[in-house]
Design a protein around this motif. Structure first.
Motif, mmCIF file in Angstrom:
data_model
loop_
_atom_site.group_PDB
_atom_site.id
_atom_site.type_symbol
_atom_site.label_atom_id
_atom_site.label_comp_id
_atom_site.label_asym_id
_atom_site.label_seq_id
_atom_site.Cartn_x
_atom_site.Cartn_y
_atom_site.Cartn_z
ATOM 1 N N GLU A 33 76.694 86.079 22.536
ATOM 2 C CA GLU A 33 77.480 86.492 23.697
ATOM 3 C C GLU A 33 76.813 87.643 24.444
ATOM 4 O O GLU A 33 77.099 87.879 25.614
ATOM 5 C CB GLU A 33 78.880 86.902 23.219
ATOM 6 C CG GLU A 33 79.921 86.976 24.300
ATOM 7 C CD GLU A 33 81.290 87.305 23.736
ATOM 8 O OE1 GLU A 33 81.370 88.194 22.854
ATOM 9 O OE2 GLU A 33 82.272 86.682 24.153
ATOM 10 N N THR B 95 73.846 87.753 25.506
ATOM 11 C CA THR B 95 72.785 87.137 26.310
ATOM 12 C C THR B 95 71.466 87.037 25.557
ATOM 13 O O THR B 95 70.577 86.307 25.978
ATOM 14 C CB THR B 95 72.525 87.835 27.663
ATOM 15 O OG1 THR B 95 71.785 89.052 27.454
ATOM 16 C CG2 THR B 95 73.824 88.140 28.399
ATOM 17 N N HIS C 286 67.224 85.741 29.285
ATOM 18 C CA HIS C 286 68.473 85.343 29.942
ATOM 19 C C HIS C 286 69.242 86.546 30.464
ATOM 20 O O HIS C 286 69.315 87.589 29.819
ATOM 21 C CB HIS C 286 69.351 84.562 28.958
ATOM 22 C CG HIS C 286 68.746 83.274 28.500
ATOM 23 N ND1 HIS C 286 68.765 82.124 29.254
ATOM 24 C CD2 HIS C 286 68.090 82.961 27.347
ATOM 25 C CE1 HIS C 286 68.157 81.148 28.590
ATOM 26 N NE2 HIS C 286 67.734 81.638 27.430
ATOM 27 N N LYS C 287 69.830 86.369 31.641
ATOM 28 C CA LYS C 287 70.650 87.422 32.236
ATOM 29 C C LYS C 287 72.135 87.151 32.051
ATOM 30 O O LYS C 287 72.977 87.961 32.436
ATOM 31 C CB LYS C 287 70.332 87.536 33.739
ATOM 32 C CG LYS C 287 68.877 87.892 34.020
ATOM 33 C CD LYS C 287 68.502 89.237 33.396
ATOM 34 C CE LYS C 287 67.085 89.652 33.746
ATOM 35 N NZ LYS C 287 66.064 88.830 33.037
ATOM 36 N N SER C 288 72.466 85.996 31.506
ATOM 37 C CA SER C 288 73.857 85.658 31.195
ATOM 38 C C SER C 288 73.883 84.952 29.845
ATOM 39 O O SER C 288 72.861 84.466 29.366
ATOM 40 C CB SER C 288 74.465 84.748 32.272
ATOM 41 O OG SER C 288 73.802 83.493 32.307
ATOM 42 N N GLU C 289 75.053 84.943 29.223
ATOM 43 C CA GLU C 289 75.148 84.279 27.929
ATOM 44 C C GLU C 289 75.016 82.767 28.103
ATOM 45 O O GLU C 289 75.106 82.240 29.213
ATOM 46 C CB GLU C 289 76.475 84.613 27.258
ATOM 47 C CG GLU C 289 77.709 84.088 27.977
ATOM 48 C CD GLU C 289 78.990 84.379 27.216
ATOM 49 O OE1 GLU C 289 79.048 84.057 26.010
ATOM 50 O OE2 GLU C 289 79.932 84.916 27.829
ATOM 51 N N SER D 78 76.454 76.059 34.691
ATOM 52 C CA SER D 78 76.081 76.402 33.321
ATOM 53 C C SER D 78 75.470 75.222 32.561
ATOM 54 O O SER D 78 75.946 74.088 32.649
ATOM 55 C CB SER D 78 77.326 76.888 32.571
ATOM 56 O OG SER D 78 77.063 77.064 31.196
ATOM 57 N N ASP E 190 71.402 78.883 29.807
ATOM 58 C CA ASP E 190 72.459 79.880 30.004
ATOM 59 C C ASP E 190 73.464 79.456 31.068
ATOM 60 O O ASP E 190 73.373 78.380 31.670
ATOM 61 C CB ASP E 190 71.858 81.241 30.327
ATOM 62 C CG ASP E 190 71.024 81.243 31.611
ATOM 63 O OD1 ASP E 190 71.315 80.452 32.536
ATOM 64 O OD2 ASP E 190 70.062 82.051 31.695
ATOM 65 N N ASN E 191 74.429 80.338 31.311
ATOM 66 C CA ASN E 191 75.497 80.059 32.272
ATOM 67 C C ASN E 191 75.033 80.100 33.725
ATOM 68 O O ASN E 191 75.764 79.676 34.621
ATOM 69 C CB ASN E 191 76.651 81.048 32.077
ATOM 70 C CG ASN E 191 77.415 80.812 30.796
ATOM 71 O OD1 ASN E 191 77.168 79.830 30.093
ATOM 72 N ND2 ASN E 191 78.343 81.701 30.478
ATOM 73 N N ASP E 192 73.828 80.609 33.977
ATOM 74 C CA ASP E 192 73.274 80.610 35.323
ATOM 75 C C ASP E 192 72.553 79.304 35.647
ATOM 76 O O ASP E 192 72.002 79.153 36.744
ATOM 77 C CB ASP E 192 72.288 81.781 35.491
ATOM 78 C CG ASP E 192 72.992 83.128 35.466
ATOM 79 O OD1 ASP E 192 74.197 83.183 35.798
ATOM 80 O OD2 ASP E 192 72.337 84.133 35.104
#
Length: 501
Positions: free
Chosen positions: A222, A224, A259-262, A310, A281-283
């Motif tokens: 979580e 990232t 990664h910049k998001s989880e 995502s 990731d979610n991006d």
């Protein structure tokens, strides 16, 4: 299959059925009355030949038949998902006659993602009690997030169900037959400061041929970060009493910070022995991390881009070392080639109008891909049909959706896991948010006579083999070395093998 039973009530009253009052105190020694004489000298037949009305004025046979019907009404009934509804006070319990093995094991915190680790105990094992090794990531409460960890686990003492027949005549000689023994869960904990969204294991040959393979895990957290651990010493410690895991051995050997998001998508390549990892990731971005000859890891800073939402699942091709597929909340599955400098998908297919949560690539028939979405639909696709239209299409263009070769709208909640049987390309395991794990046989086809027999069962496809109840069902995996054995996780771990598979 599951059975439903009514909640037992505590009976209150003078006597329960089947109980008898205390015997009267009669002095058998007093024989003064002598023998009874029948002055009419009527002749009576022997007692077992008398046919008389019972105590309520009805023939005994009629009364006994009615009592048998009353017993049948209170007996457990088969619960059919989509057809049977639980009444207030009723609960589901497993039917032990449908399982060859069934065990439930709890961990300190729920582990909603796990993977099975191959061991050195041999393939195609049918001997009981069984042993298996797994690795999982915990989901501790946010208020106690520091309690999170990676659990390296050994399940042992997994006995067969009492009365279950051996399906391998050779196994009976070695089978210790400890049907009543309790299963044992041993674990080593690797502390984390974050929840694990998804975890996957990979084994690479040891530099010393006399030693077992090196086992690596990748945990998408979580926070990232993607944490890569070497759990080889943790696994070895189960069979070496007194072994102490050092703090250094609990530290990750690599942390991927690209990664910049989880995210939730993680997969190791089965065809890259040293270790090649994909994470999404979610991006909507996918990164590739490769193990170098020196044992370190390098992450390519150029992400694979194409999804508009995502990335929920990634799977490497089981037959082509440079190809992988990804599934996304944008409803597409995209196929990629890592050799492409453009970092764009080679094919994109709109397979659902809602989130595509999970995906599985058949190991036996590699042009088959299964997907599961947020609406509870899971489908099977023939990748040979995923071709550009006659006029041609640029790389990455979303193609017109072909029809799936199979599609099942059986589960009424989101599909949380789907996995092909490791050796049978017609068997698939599916878990869903309706607290069930289902087993399917795509080879089943009903003839006209069989269709008549099942006409009364609504919304139950003939391909459905088995329904296993699993509270908060999240992931299910086939054991690659124990034929037919599955492990599912949710509120607790469930290890089972059915009679039908």
């Amino acid at each position: 299959m599951a059975k439903r039973t009514a909640e037992e009530e505590k009976a209150t009253g003078p006597l329960k059925a089947g109980e008898r009052p205390d015997a009267m105190d009669i002095d058998d020694k007093n024989d003064d009355m002598g023998e009874f004489e029948d002055e009419f000298e009527d002749e009576f037949e022997s007692e077992d030949e008398i046919i008389e009305a019972g105590v309520d004025g009805r023939p005994d046979a009629e009364r006994e038949a009615e009592e048998a019907m009353d017993v049948d009404k209170s007996a457990p009934e088969t619960f059919i998902v989509g057809r049977t509804k639980l009444e207030p006070g009723q609960t589901l319990t497993p039917d032990p006659t449908t399982y060859r093995m069934l065990h439930n094991l709890s961990t300190p915190w729920p582990c909603l993602s796990f993977d099975i680790v191959r061991d050195q105990l041999g393939d195609n094992r049918t001997v009981f009690p069984a042993t298996m090794y797994t690795v999982a990531g915990t989901q501790a409460d946010r208020a106690q997030a520091n309690d999170n960890s990676i659990l390296v686990m050994k399940f042992s003492g997994l006995s067969k169900m009492q009365g279950a027949d051996d399906d391998d005549s050779e196994s009976s000689d070695d089978d210790s037959d400890e049907e009543d023994s309790d299963p044992i869960l041993e674990h080593k904990s690797i502390p984390l400061n974050s929840t694990t969204n998804r975890i996957r294991a990979h084994q690479t040959p040891s530099q010393d041929p006399s030693k077992p393979p090196v086992t690596l895990t990748a945990a998408m957290t979580e926070s990232t970060n993607v944490l890569i651990h070497d759990i080889t010493p943790h696994l070895a410690s189960f069979d070496t009493p007194g072994t102490v895991i050092t703090p250094q051995q609990n530290k990750p050997i690599c942390t991927v910070r690209a990664h910049k998001s989880e995210g939730y998508a993680v997969d190791w390549s089965p065809l890259h022995a040293a270790g090649r990892l994909l994470t999404g990731d979610n991006d909507g971005l996918i990164y590739m991390t490769t193990r170098t000859d020196g044992g370190g890891f390098v992450t390519d800073t150029r992400p694979f881009q194409g999804h508009t939402s995502s990335v929920e699942e990634i799977q490497w091709s089981p037959s082509e070392a440079s190809v992988f597929a990804s599934a996304s909340v944008d409803g597409t599955i995209r196929v990629w080639d890592v050799r492409s400098k453009a970092r764009k998908p080679a094919l994109s297919m709109q397979v659902s109008n809602v989130d595509v949560n999970v995906m599985s690539w058949s190991r036996q028939t590699t042009h088959l891909l299964a997907s599961g979405d947020d609406a509870g639909v899971w489908a099977v696709w023939d990748l040979r049909q995923w071709k550009p239209s006659a006029g041609g299409a640029a790389a990455g263009t979303t193609l017109q959706r072909p029809s799936p070769i199979a599609s099942f709208d059986f589960h009424k909640e989101q599909i949380t896991s789907v996995e092909w049987h490791p050796t049978d390309d017609s068997i698939v395991a599916v878990s869903a948010g309706d607290n069930t794990v289902t087993l399917w046989d795509l080879a089943v086809e009903l003839d006209d006579e069989e269709s008549k027999d099942t006409a009364g069962v609504q919304d139950v496809p003939p391909q459905l083999l088995f329904v296993h109840y699993q509270n908060l069902a999240k992931e299910v995996h086939w054991h690659p070395q124990i034929p037919g054995a599955l492990v599912a996780t949710g509120e607790e771990f469930s290890i089972f093998r059915t009679i039908s598979v």
